[in-house]
Design an enzyme around this catalytic site. Structure first.
Site, PDB file in Angstrom:
ATOM      1  N   CYS A  43      64.153  36.576  39.973  1.00  0.00           N
ATOM      2  CA  CYS A  43      64.241  37.762  41.034  1.00  0.00           C
ATOM      3  C   CYS A  43      64.259  39.092  40.220  1.00  0.00           C
ATOM      4  CB  CYS A  43      65.489  37.712  41.667  1.00  0.00           C
ATOM      5  SG  CYS A  43      65.992  38.914  42.583  1.00  0.00           S
ATOM      6  N   CYS A  48      61.689  40.168  42.563  1.00  0.00           N
ATOM      7  CA  CYS A  48      62.206  41.035  43.805  1.00  0.00           C
ATOM      8  C   CYS A  48      62.436  42.544  43.051  1.00  0.00           C
ATOM      9  CB  CYS A  48      63.452  40.703  44.402  1.00  0.00           C
ATOM     10  SG  CYS A  48      63.590  38.885  44.282  1.00  0.00           S
ATOM     11  N   LYS A  51      59.273  44.211  41.466  1.00  0.00           N
ATOM     12  CA  LYS A  51      58.452  44.621  42.625  1.00  0.00           C
ATOM     13  C   LYS A  51      59.038  45.818  43.323  1.00  0.00           C
ATOM     14  CE  LYS A  51      59.492  43.149  46.145  1.00  0.00           C
ATOM     15  NZ  LYS A  51      59.301  41.694  46.746  1.00  0.00           N
ATOM     16  N   ALA A 115      66.215  23.496  27.712  1.00  0.00           N
ATOM     17  CA  ALA A 115      66.931  22.158  27.680  1.00  0.00           C
ATOM     18  C   ALA A 115      66.166  21.124  28.573  1.00  0.00           C
ATOM     19  CB  ALA A 115      68.316  22.539  28.345  1.00  0.00           C
ATOM     20  N   TYR A 178      53.881  36.506  51.012  1.00  0.00           N
ATOM     21  CA  TYR A 178      54.841  37.346  50.535  1.00  0.00           C
ATOM     22  C   TYR A 178      54.000  38.186  49.385  1.00  0.00           C
ATOM     23  CZ  TYR A 178      59.015  35.762  52.905  1.00  0.00           C
ATOM     24  OH  TYR A 178      60.031  35.211  53.548  1.00  0.00           O
ATOM     25  N   GLU A 182      52.537  41.997  49.375  1.00  0.00           N
ATOM     26  CA  GLU A 182      53.355  43.183  48.714  1.00  0.00           C
ATOM     27  C   GLU A 182      52.608  43.733  47.697  1.00  0.00           C
ATOM     28  OE1 GLU A 182      56.978  40.972  47.618  1.00  0.00           O
ATOM     29  OE2 GLU A 182      57.803  41.286  49.740  1.00  0.00           O
ATOM     30  N   ARG A 199      43.262  31.275  52.424  1.00  0.00           N
ATOM     31  CA  ARG A 199      42.679  29.916  52.858  1.00  0.00           C
ATOM     32  C   ARG A 199      42.675  29.701  54.120  1.00  0.00           C
ATOM     33  NH1 ARG A 199      46.338  24.847  50.563  1.00  0.00           N
ATOM     34  NH2 ARG A 199      48.159  25.795  51.727  1.00  0.00           N
ATOM     35  N   ARG A 205      52.439  33.034  57.245  1.00  0.00           N
ATOM     36  CA  ARG A 205      52.851  31.998  58.042  1.00  0.00           C
ATOM     37  C   ARG A 205      54.457  32.211  58.238  1.00  0.00           C
ATOM     38  NH1 ARG A 205      49.680  27.822  59.234  1.00  0.00           N
ATOM     39  NH2 ARG A 205      48.121  28.142  57.137  1.00  0.00           N
ATOM     40  N   HIS A 436      70.349  59.197  67.566  1.00  0.00           N
ATOM     41  CA  HIS A 436      69.294  60.185  67.775  1.00  0.00           C
ATOM     42  C   HIS A 436      69.238  61.251  66.639  1.00  0.00           C
ATOM     43  CE1 HIS A 436      65.668  61.407  69.934  1.00  0.00           C
ATOM     44  NE2 HIS A 436      66.387  62.671  69.915  1.00  0.00           N
ATOM     45  N   GLU A 441      66.856  53.499  66.658  1.00  0.00           N
ATOM     46  CA  GLU A 441      67.261  53.598  67.906  1.00  0.00           C
ATOM     47  C   GLU A 441      66.801  52.958  68.967  1.00  0.00           C
ATOM     48  OE1 GLU A 441      67.077  57.533  70.128  1.00  0.00           O
ATOM     49  OE2 GLU A 441      65.826  58.128  68.492  1.00  0.00           O
TER      50      GLU A 441
END
Ligand code: NDP
Length: 447
Positions: A43, A48, A51, A115, A178, A182, A199, A205, A436, A441
């Site tokens: 991330c 994230c 990006k 590790a 995603y 993006e 595909r 989805r 508003h 709203e």
């Protein structure tokens, strides 16, 4: 004194691993973490966060395009990919440092190496050092899936896309989820020619069909090409770097960059899990119970490696719950119901709860309320793009799903998700006075 070198050994210093380390240490555990790449995980380092920075950078294109309509005369427009890339990577360095500080400040020992599990209570580091541990936490995340096709090595994944030397003129993206949508929005804003190959005939989805259709409609109008029911069969690279992507229908598309965004597989491989018999599912995900425990009592797992919900905030919650349960004497589980999510496409999409299709299948009788509107800013900018908000209610008018595609949709949906999670009904939205003028709203004016 404990018989082990450490009470907890965490493999992987990403979102889930760092949170688990910090909380376990705060409960008094002696904690070590191993990280083979950079502290922060997908991330922060190559997901994230960078990006979102690119999304911000990309958005200037639209604002600059519309600026004249708002009275601004901008004489020269020029985009420099390298400047943006380097600024983003510098911020990643900063965050990497902050995450390391978190570990250091909590007296967590960091091993900057790979590790592997060599026993139910033993980890072996790449250097050969063996460490005995009371509990092991697998928090290694997931890894981009690259289709097994000839020439796939000429493509890149989201791991490499942040480091491109130059802005590609033509980008082909494999996948329709995603990452594909993006980066399609990002490169399209930078004037690259973008083609998405998916595909199946469904992109994204899991999101509401009407919202997804609106994204395809807007993206197509902006010049992004969608090839559905299409898979690449073979990739060739010419001496000038041009890639020829041969598709299953015989068509060949040329590109400068081929980005694989075809999902991510749990990073459960090369970890030595077979030596201790940790059970995996058919996708290679570590199987855990609701307390994040594997079939080996001393070994736990959190985050994308368990492939429950591949989202950072979920991994963080799992890591926190694990540490409280095992080291804080407070058994905790994660509530997976009503998790909001967003796609930072352009415009972005966001949703929480059931889609219309899911609600119809699960509940039968549902009520749908929508607002299909042209944001006020577009009236002046001249853009014809329309936003769509959609509320799904059960027969008693309780809100069971909320979905939107609009500028700032993720910012708006996070707040509205509180109401959905709290189980409020449509009347509670209607009773709230509109703020508003705003886009949000529309949430209290749905018909
Ligand atoms: P996604 O799971 O979102 O989408 C994968 C896409 O690739 C689907 O359209 C799928 O098609 C397609 N696909 C799968 N296998 C192949 C194949 N062999 N050939 C061609 N297409 C294929 O994956 P991403 O890689 O975009 O993202 C991975 C995960 O990371 C996401 O699921 C999400 O959890 C997380 N993520 C979240 C973000 C956010 O919160 N904003 C941003 C980025 C990632 P089909 O549906 O037809 O099977």
């Amino acid at each position: 004194m404990s018989e082990f070198d450490f009470d907890l050994f965490v493999i992987g210093a990403g979102s889930g691993g760092v949170r688990a380390s910090r909380i376990a240490a705060s409960h008094g555990a002696r904690v070590a973490v191993a990280e083979e790449y950079r502290v922060g995980g997908t991330c922060v380092i190559r997901g994230c966060v960078p990006k979102k920075m690119l999304v911000y950078g990309a958005h200037f294109a639209e604002d600059l395009n519309h600026a004249r309509r708002f009275g601004w005369d901008i004489a020269e427009r020029r985009f420099d990919w390298v400047s943006l890339r380097d600024a983003v990577l510098a911020d990643v360095d900063r965050l990497n440092g902050l995450y390391q500080n978190t570990l250091d400040n909590n007296k967590v020992t960091t091993f900057r190496e790979t590790a592997r599990i060599s026993g139910a209570n033993e980890v072996t580091l790449a250097s050969g050092q063996k460490v005995t541990v009371g509990t092991i936490l697998i928090a290694t995340g997931a890894w981009p899936l690259v289709p097994d096709i000839e020439g796939a090595e000429h493509g890149i994944t989201s791991n490499e896309v942040f480091h491109l030397d130059a802005l590609p003129r033509r980008v082909v993206i494999v996948g329709g989820g995603y990452i594909a949508n993006e980066f399609a929005g990002i490169f399209n804003s930078f004037d690259s020619k973008v083609t998405i190959l998916n595909r199946s005939d469904e992109i994204l989805r899991g999101y509401d069909a009407q919202i997804r259709d609106r994204l395809v409609e807007i993206s197509t109008a902006r010049g992004i090409e969608f090839h559905l029911n299409t898979t690449p069969q073979r990739i060739e690279k010419a001496s000038d770097g041009t890639l020829s992507i041969h598709l299953n229908d015989g068509e060949v598309i040329e590109a400068d960059v081929l980005l694989f965004a075809a999902g991510r597989k749990p990073k459960s491989f090369d970890l030595g899990l077979e030596t201790v018999g940790v059970a995996l599912n058919d996708k290679g995900a570590v199987i855990v119970d609701k307390y994040n425990r594997t079939n080996v009592p001393s070994i736990y797992a959190v985050g994308d490696v368990t492939d429950r919900v591949q989202l950072t905030p979920v991994a963080i919650r799992e890591g926190h719950a694990f540490a409280d349960t095992v080291f804080g004497n407070t058994p905790r589980t994660v509530d997976y119901d009503c998790i909001p999510s967003a796609v930072f496409s352009d415009p972005p999409m966001a949703g929480v709860g059931l889609t219309e299709a899911e609600a119809r299948e699960k509940l039968g009788d549902v009520k749908i309320y929508t607002s299909d509107f042209r944001p006020m800013k577009n009236a002046l900018s001249g853009s014809t793009e329309r936003s769509l908000y959609k509320m799904i209610c059960d027969a008693s008018d309780k809100v069971v799903g909320l979905h939107m595609i609009s500028p700032e949709a993720p910012e708006i949906l996070q707040a509205a998700a509180v109401a959905v999670k709290a189980g409020l009904n449509k009347q509670a939205f209607d009773d709230t006075v509109a703020l508003h003028p705003s886009m949000s709203e529309e949430l209290v004016l749905l018909k």
